[in-house]
Design an enzyme around this catalytic site. Structure first.
Site, PDB file in Angstrom:
ATOM      1  N   HIS A 262      42.916  41.232  39.039  1.00  0.00           N
ATOM      2  CA  HIS A 262      43.430  40.204  38.546  1.00  0.00           C
ATOM      3  C   HIS A 262      43.705  40.287  36.984  1.00  0.00           C
ATOM      4  O   HIS A 262      43.034  40.934  36.381  1.00  0.00           O
ATOM      5  CB  HIS A 262      42.628  38.994  38.640  1.00  0.00           C
ATOM      6  CG  HIS A 262      43.347  37.602  38.714  1.00  0.00           C
ATOM      7  ND1 HIS A 262      43.372  36.773  37.522  1.00  0.00           N
ATOM      8  CD2 HIS A 262      43.927  36.789  39.945  1.00  0.00           C
ATOM      9  CE1 HIS A 262      43.971  35.828  37.823  1.00  0.00           C
ATOM     10  NE2 HIS A 262      44.412  35.638  39.047  1.00  0.00           N
ATOM     11  N   ASP A 313      44.158  36.485  47.446  1.00  0.00           N
ATOM     12  CA  ASP A 313      45.083  36.959  48.527  1.00  0.00           C
ATOM     13  C   ASP A 313      44.301  37.791  49.689  1.00  0.00           C
ATOM     14  O   ASP A 313      44.842  38.232  50.606  1.00  0.00           O
ATOM     15  CB  ASP A 313      46.214  37.485  47.829  1.00  0.00           C
ATOM     16  CG  ASP A 313      47.247  36.807  47.306  1.00  0.00           C
ATOM     17  OD1 ASP A 313      47.521  35.711  47.801  1.00  0.00           O
ATOM     18  OD2 ASP A 313      47.611  37.062  46.354  1.00  0.00           O
TER      19      ASP A 313
HETATM   20  N1  ACO Z   1      45.159  48.563  42.965  1.00  0.00           N
HETATM   21  C1  ACO Z   1      45.109  49.675  42.191  1.00  0.00           C
HETATM   22  N2  ACO Z   1      44.808  49.863  41.169  1.00  0.00           N
HETATM   23  C2  ACO Z   1      44.634  48.509  40.247  1.00  0.00           C
HETATM   24  C3  ACO Z   1      44.825  47.448  40.967  1.00  0.00           C
HETATM   25  C4  ACO Z   1      45.043  47.300  42.308  1.00  0.00           C
HETATM   26  N3  ACO Z   1      45.003  46.238  43.079  1.00  0.00           N
HETATM   27  N4  ACO Z   1      44.730  46.168  40.050  1.00  0.00           N
HETATM   28  C5  ACO Z   1      44.451  47.029  38.773  1.00  0.00           C
HETATM   29  N5  ACO Z   1      44.739  48.279  39.113  1.00  0.00           N
HETATM   30  C6  ACO Z   1      44.223  49.239  38.082  1.00  0.00           C
HETATM   31  C7  ACO Z   1      45.636  49.689  37.303  1.00  0.00           C
HETATM   32  O1  ACO Z   1      45.963  50.950  38.167  1.00  0.00           O
HETATM   33  C8  ACO Z   1      45.501  49.992  36.292  1.00  0.00           C
HETATM   34  O2  ACO Z   1      44.900  51.481  35.944  1.00  0.00           O
HETATM   35  P1  ACO Z   1      45.201  52.313  34.917  1.00  0.00           P
HETATM   36  O3  ACO Z   1      44.730  51.368  33.512  1.00  0.00           O
HETATM   37  O4  ACO Z   1      44.256  53.293  35.084  1.00  0.00           O
HETATM   38  O5  ACO Z   1      46.529  52.581  34.812  1.00  0.00           O
HETATM   39  C9  ACO Z   1      44.437  48.905  35.566  1.00  0.00           C
HETATM   40  O6  ACO Z   1      43.828  48.756  36.711  1.00  0.00           O
HETATM   41  C10 ACO Z   1      45.141  47.811  35.129  1.00  0.00           C
HETATM   42  O7  ACO Z   1      46.150  47.254  36.119  1.00  0.00           O
HETATM   43  P2  ACO Z   1      47.367  46.437  35.677  1.00  0.00           P
HETATM   44  O8  ACO Z   1      48.424  46.442  36.858  1.00  0.00           O
HETATM   45  O9  ACO Z   1      47.774  46.687  34.191  1.00  0.00           O
HETATM   46  O10 ACO Z   1      46.680  45.158  35.565  1.00  0.00           O
HETATM   47  P3  ACO Z   1      47.473  43.732  35.336  1.00  0.00           P
HETATM   48  O11 ACO Z   1      46.609  42.697  34.693  1.00  0.00           O
HETATM   49  O12 ACO Z   1      48.840  43.905  34.889  1.00  0.00           O
HETATM   50  O13 ACO Z   1      47.616  43.315  37.150  1.00  0.00           O
HETATM   51  C11 ACO Z   1      47.584  42.518  39.169  1.00  0.00           C
HETATM   52  C12 ACO Z   1      47.192  42.233  37.643  1.00  0.00           C
HETATM   53  C13 ACO Z   1      49.141  42.511  39.005  1.00  0.00           C
HETATM   54  C14 ACO Z   1      47.013  41.131  40.096  1.00  0.00           C
HETATM   55  C15 ACO Z   1      47.129  43.802  39.801  1.00  0.00           C
HETATM   56  O14 ACO Z   1      45.626  43.789  39.818  1.00  0.00           O
HETATM   57  C16 ACO Z   1      47.637  43.943  41.197  1.00  0.00           C
HETATM   58  O15 ACO Z   1      48.820  44.580  41.102  1.00  0.00           O
HETATM   59  N6  ACO Z   1      46.811  43.672  42.252  1.00  0.00           N
HETATM   60  C17 ACO Z   1      47.497  43.997  43.443  1.00  0.00           C
HETATM   61  C18 ACO Z   1      48.347  42.651  43.919  1.00  0.00           C
HETATM   62  C19 ACO Z   1      47.886  41.257  44.122  1.00  0.00           C
HETATM   63  O16 ACO Z   1      46.679  41.448  44.718  1.00  0.00           O
HETATM   64  N7  ACO Z   1      48.169  40.457  43.450  1.00  0.00           N
HETATM   65  C20 ACO Z   1      47.752  39.222  43.672  1.00  0.00           C
HETATM   66  C21 ACO Z   1      47.044  38.518  42.506  1.00  0.00           C
HETATM   67  S1  ACO Z   1      46.344  37.115  42.574  1.00  0.00           S
HETATM   68  C22 ACO Z   1      47.848  35.922  42.629  1.00  0.00           C
HETATM   69  O17 ACO Z   1      48.692  36.195  42.067  1.00  0.00           O
HETATM   70  C23 ACO Z   1      47.821  34.899  43.533  1.00  0.00           C
END
Ligand code: ACO
Length: 376
Positions: A262, A313
């Site tokens: 998140h 989710d």
């Molecule tokens: N799976 C794998 N790696 C992840 C995940 C994940 N679900 N979430 C974060 N990371 C890792 C990233 O690979 C990244 O690693 P790095 O720094 O080594 O490259 C780091 O954590 C930061 O990730 P970002 O994607 O930059 O974080 P951001 O804050 O932009 O993303 C998000 C938040 C989009 C929710 C992300 O956690 C994600 O894609 N989750 C999966 C999709 C999801 O479940 N979305 C629902 C969110 S809740 C909602 O919207 C209702």
């Protein structure tokens, strides 16, 4: 030197708001001062909608009047010509496409469409919150070749939706679970879809346009679409005994793990524990505990290995699946709840408006020489 902030507007505060507060370190979510843990335990979705729009909990009389209006057939029913439009859509149209199209079309019949006063916007929000479940259920039945069911004003929003989907009286546990899920999804500060709604509202556009923008933003798999992706993962894993090996391979393959992580929470999303408990109880009631078992294993391994935590989710879909709801309806259900928050933010934006118009830092050429097409 670049003035660009962190990508994705991370940690950028764009406005003050009185609606919702997230404590990402403590894992707390607050609507208008009230902890969602308390609201999930004691409130109803209808009461939470009132709270979000009016800023305070209603008195008994205010609640009864509001509940009655939100349940009234005049507010819940769809214009017959919208049903005709639904019948004209290809059956393969996804429920989120139908919802986006239907909500946009509803403004054509709304008597307050052109009026942006607070009173008219609250009436439009009321109608949209009442109509969206009817729209979602109507499409479910139309795509299965069945006639849509008329809403029942004697049922709560949750009970009526489950009835309109299946034609059967839902169990008390299903209604309670569904209602808590709606309470937990009702608002979440400046998330992507709410921001989309506020950007649209800030041009002094109307409620239907703002909600349509928000639905488009919610659809993506990084936002509301993640709950569908979680269930597709569960379907792939199938057997709880295979969950650990599957998720370890997914981590090794550096897959994006849906239902985890998140932008704001640094601990488990406070909504996840409620949804886990309710999905477990419902799975037990319908005699299928395998989905929650798979998710529990996946959650344990991802938390241990990656230190990223379940979000809202991860467990919501397992509960909906136990109610017999199709996977591609999970995100429309999210929207049926979040419309309450989106509308509250549109009202707040209109109440103290300034156009939202950020800048981009241009990195392209600035003095290209135009060459006529005949010479290129
Ligand atoms: N799976 C794998 N790696 C992840 C995940 C994940 N679900 N979430 C974060 N990371 C890792 C990233 O690979 C990244 O690693 P790095 O720094 O080594 O490259 C780091 O954590 C930061 O990730 P970002 O994607 O930059 O974080 P951001 O804050 O932009 O993303 C998000 C938040 C989009 C929710 C992300 O956690 C994600 O894609 N989750 C999966 C999709 C999801 O479940 N979305 C629902 C969110 S809740 C909602 O919207 C209702």
């Amino acid at each position: 030197m670049s003035t660009v902030g962190k990508a994705g507007l991370e940690d950028v505060v764009v406005s003050t708001t009185d609606i919702c507060y997230i404590d990402g370190r403590e894992g707390r979510l607050i609507y208008r001062g009230y902890d969602v843990d308390d609201l999930a335990a004691h409130s109803t979705f209808e009461e939470v909608v009132y709270l979000l729009w009016h800023g305070v909990l209603p008195s008994k009389k205010e609640y009864e009047t509001f509940y009655k209006a939100l349940s009234a057939s005049t507010n819940r029913k769809l214009p017959p010509k919208l049903i005709t439009i639904l019948h004209a859509l290809p059956k393969k149209t996804t429920p989120m496409e139908v919802l986006r199209t239907g909500v946009s079309a509803l403004s054509a019949w709304d008597p307050d469409a052109a009026d942006n006063s607070r009173e008219a916007s609250v009436r439009k929000a009321m109608r949209l919150t009442a109509q969206m479940p009817t729209l979602v259920a109507a499409w479910e039945r139309i795509r299965r070749g069945k006639a849509p069911l008329a809403p029942n004003p004697k049922l709560s929003l949750s009970a009526n939706f489950l009835y309109m989907m299946s034609g059967k009286k839902p169990t008390d546990l299903a209604v309670k679970t569904f209602d808590v899920a709606l309470i937990l999804h009702a608002d979440h500060e400046f998330n992507a879809s709410t921001f989309a709604a506020r950007v649209t509202a800030a041009t002094l556009s109307d409620m239907h346009s703002a909600i349509t923008s928000a639905i488009g933003a919610l659809k993506g798999p990084l936002h509301g679409g993640a709950n569908e992706q979680v269930m597709l993962m569960v379907d792939k894993i199938k057997d709880p005994a295979k969950a650990e090996a599957w998720i370890r391979k997914a981590i090794a393959d550096k897959m994006r793990l849906m239902g985890f992580g998140h932008r704001v929470y640094r601990v488990e999303d406070p909504r996840a524990k409620h949804l886990r408990r309710l999905a477990t109880e419902l799975g037990r009631q319908v005699g299928d505990e395998s989905k929650v078992q798979i998710l529990n294993t996946v959650a344990r391994v991802v938390t241990e290995e990656k230190h990223i935590y379940p979000n809202v989710d991860l467990f919501s879909g397992a509960g909906y699946a136990a109610m017999g709801i199709a996977t591609d309806q999970f995100t429309p259900i999210f929207a049926m709840s979040r419309v309450a928050g989106w509308a509250a933010h549109v009202l707040e934006q209109h109440g103290n408006n300034r156009l939202i118009r950020p800048r981009g830092e241009y990195t392209g050429p600035t003095r290209a020489t135009y060459v006529p097409i005949s010479q290129r």
